[in-house]
Design a protein around this motif. Sequence first.
Motif, PDB file in Angstrom:
ATOM      1  N   GLY A   1     -27.781   9.915  78.159  1.00 28.25           N
ATOM      2  CA  GLY A   1     -28.290  11.198  78.602  1.00 28.25           C
ATOM      3  C   GLY A   1     -28.839  11.132  80.008  1.00 28.25           C
TER       4      GLY A   1
ATOM      5  N   SER B   1     -23.256  19.371  71.067  1.00 24.24           N
ATOM      6  CA  SER B   1     -24.603  19.452  71.640  1.00 24.24           C
ATOM      7  C   SER B   1     -25.077  18.101  72.189  1.00 24.24           C
ATOM      8  N   ARG B   2     -24.598  17.004  71.616  1.00 16.78           N
ATOM      9  CA  ARG B   2     -25.018  15.688  72.100  1.00 16.78           C
ATOM     10  C   ARG B   2     -24.258  15.322  73.362  1.00 16.78           C
TER      11      ARG B   2
ATOM     12  N   ASP C   1     -19.454  19.402  66.887  1.00 16.20           N
ATOM     13  CA  ASP C   1     -20.786  19.600  67.442  1.00 16.20           C
ATOM     14  C   ASP C   1     -20.811  18.959  68.825  1.00 16.20           C
TER      15      ASP C   1
ATOM     16  N   SER D   1     -33.303  14.397  78.899  1.00 17.35           N
ATOM     17  CA  SER D   1     -32.468  15.209  78.010  1.00 17.35           C
ATOM     18  C   SER D   1     -31.308  14.375  77.482  1.00 17.35           C
ATOM     19  N   ASP D   2     -30.965  14.602  76.230  1.00 17.50           N
ATOM     20  CA  ASP D   2     -29.757  13.987  75.674  1.00 17.50           C
ATOM     21  C   ASP D   2     -28.942  14.994  74.870  1.00 17.50           C
ATOM     22  N   GLU D   3     -29.229  16.291  75.048  1.00 17.22           N
ATOM     23  CA  GLU D   3     -28.476  17.313  74.344  1.00 17.22           C
ATOM     24  C   GLU D   3     -28.523  18.625  75.109  1.00 17.22           C
ATOM     25  N   THR D   4     -27.606  19.504  74.776  1.00 14.59           N
ATOM     26  CA  THR D   4     -27.551  20.831  75.368  1.00 14.59           C
ATOM     27  C   THR D   4     -27.251  21.830  74.264  1.00 14.59           C
TER      28      THR D   4
ATOM     29  N   ARG E   1     -25.323  24.071  71.738  1.00 12.92           N
ATOM     30  CA  ARG E   1     -24.047  23.857  71.055  1.00 12.92           C
ATOM     31  C   ARG E   1     -23.138  25.071  71.211  1.00 12.92           C
TER      32      ARG E   1
ATOM     33  N   ASN F   1     -16.765  15.390  76.435  1.00 12.89           N
ATOM     34  CA  ASN F   1     -17.567  15.408  75.211  1.00 12.89           C
ATOM     35  C   ASN F   1     -16.722  15.112  73.986  1.00 12.89           C
TER      36      ASN F   1
END
Length: 733
Positions: free
Chosen positions: A472, A500-501, A498, A486-489, A491, A523
């Motif tokens: 991230g 989001s990661r 998924d 941050s390590d996600e956004t 979805r 991704n």
Amino acid sequence: MTASTEVRPVPARRRPPERNVLENENLGTRLRHLRYRFSPQQLFAELFEKRWMEPAIPLAILVGVIVFFSIAAPGFATTANLLSSATELAEISLVCLGMAVVMISGGIDLSVGSMFGLCNIVVLLLITVVGVPVVPAILLTIVVGAVLGSVNGSIVAYLKARPFLTTLVTLIIFRGVLNLLDLHYSAQTAMVFLMDPVWDWFSTGKVAGIPFSFVTLLVVLVAGHLLLSRSRFGWHVTAVGASRRAARHAGIRVERVLLLGYVISGALCALAGVFYAARLGSASARVGEGMELSVLTAVILGGISLSGGKGTVWRAFIGAATISLLGKGLLLMDVGGEVLQTALAVVLIIAVGLDTKWGKNRGKAIQKTYVNPTLVEYGTPPDVRPGSGTRYEINDRLSDAEEIGLGEVEGPEDVILDDQGRIYCGTRQGWILRFSGEDYRDREIFARIGGHPLGLAFDSAGDLIVCVGGMGLYAVSPDGKHRKLSDETNRTWTRLRDDSRLRLPDDLDIAPDGKIYFSEATNRFEMADWVLDGIEGRPNGRLLCYDPATGKTRTAVPDLVFPNGVCCSHDGESVLIAQTWLCRILRYWHSGPKKGRLEVFMDNFPGYVDNINRGSGGAYWIAICGMRSPAYDLAMRMPKFRRRMMKRIPRDEWLYPSMNHGCVVRVSERGEVLDTYWDPGGKKHSTITSMREHDGYLYIGGLENNRIGRIKVREVPAAAAGEARRTRHASVS
């Protein structure tokens, strides 16, 4: 060049994915692009990848049983029969859930039928003989079940006895106790009538028309799912079932985990026994006889492994539903008990065989279908041959570059300098190195992050912001301590996967308002397989924006083809995005009068573009990490060829993008090529991924290099020599 993405104004709230530019193409070309754009293969691959697809075979058999008996058995699909079946299903399912927990932990419980029958008579004796009120009697019965389970667990966990033999013996013991109680109190438990609202609720109560026992089962299923998949105890259960030795070495208290698994099994058997007693109002020595075989069949049918370490409560429920509905359907068809047992055996053999095949081949199916090449068409590349007279003509200006940290650094994907002129870079070991002193001879480990540091940028507070592959966005303070930003956004809910990661955060830059814009190259693939994204050629990446004020990350531009380098423009109103596999650079306007617009900045490079950085005099520096070749350009226009290549030949013989040249390009604000620096053949600087201008020098990094290069920048006005230092905008909180 026929680009593979459309460039157009993008609404600020939701920006549609890039598409092929087809305005000047005929209908046939449009359909050809759309044909490869929307492929069922990708849907199937992502569907097979989902964990909830593991019980696909047991679920298919359950659906088949329901459909068959709905047609063949009269009255099977009626509301009355379904409600009756739900009540009976709840009882056997609770027992199956207890068995599932034990089996996932690596054990087995053959005494579940005896515990079920014993608790059935216990609750009736507590109410009729002892005179205990209904609610305390139910709670005491569950406690009795837990105690019976603890007997099994204590012997298996602390006395190291074999679960099969232990529970076989306790099956006989518990059944013997049940026979004694039935012998002495059969008159009191043969037929029990209670006028109690709680007891009536357990026997005939309904919630929104659904039997209370089935509602209770649903609650237990959800609780069991959360326990096994979201709690430390659940992780420990799976770890112990997979390998007790490894779990013990990891510090898990194996004995306690085993004990609690059997306690849960006993408590669930007791709860099922209470529902059975309330529904029938009687008890006998035959209750639960042979149930252990049906329960074991159901659990195995659901796909829970006898060897432990694999399974979920939902799989146990699927198996229980199949067995229960199969028995109900055969009963409605007037089939005898011996036929029922034979049918169960046949279904079990077929289901286990198919599920085993599915488990062995599911991974292979995903592997063969996951990479799904699409159509990418390039224009004729610029001529780079010596003497061609083009802006990209090959030279040897990087051949004499100074070598910094030769042999002391591995894979410096990005380089950056601070106000004191010290050089920072990442390495494959997960370190950030700092070079300082005379001729940069002093090397030190500035920070140890763990993942491979890729893009680097300093904020106004002096923190080094880092994109870490597979981890991230991180910040490293001046004292070398790092923290995760941050390590996600958000979805994309329209997608099956998924997303989001963050899988491959790549490069970043900081806008004047302090927001951090960074790319996620892909991704769909992990960092070790990033080159597969080039073979696929699909828009799997995105531009992300991290706001330090809120601590949130959002997707600014979705569906980009391998967005790599990110650079804020000199005026601070837009971001340049390098798309490696498309050999072009986009400009995204995040503010100003063109806010929300996505357009082409430069196109049709002779190689694969990587990082971008600001230079002096309003220019930009662009790294070219590899060169295009006629063979690979042709292969990108032939998705079927690439698909056959992946299926028919070993991976180490696949045709990959050429990543063995070194080139740096200097361009103007209008996208005009001003100068180029080459290392022919990549002898010293192959796979150049970054460069940074500082005080008249250009510092060069590369993903496959073992050094940092430095060369004097040609024809840089003295007044502009310091303009290329990183502009510090805002600190990251």
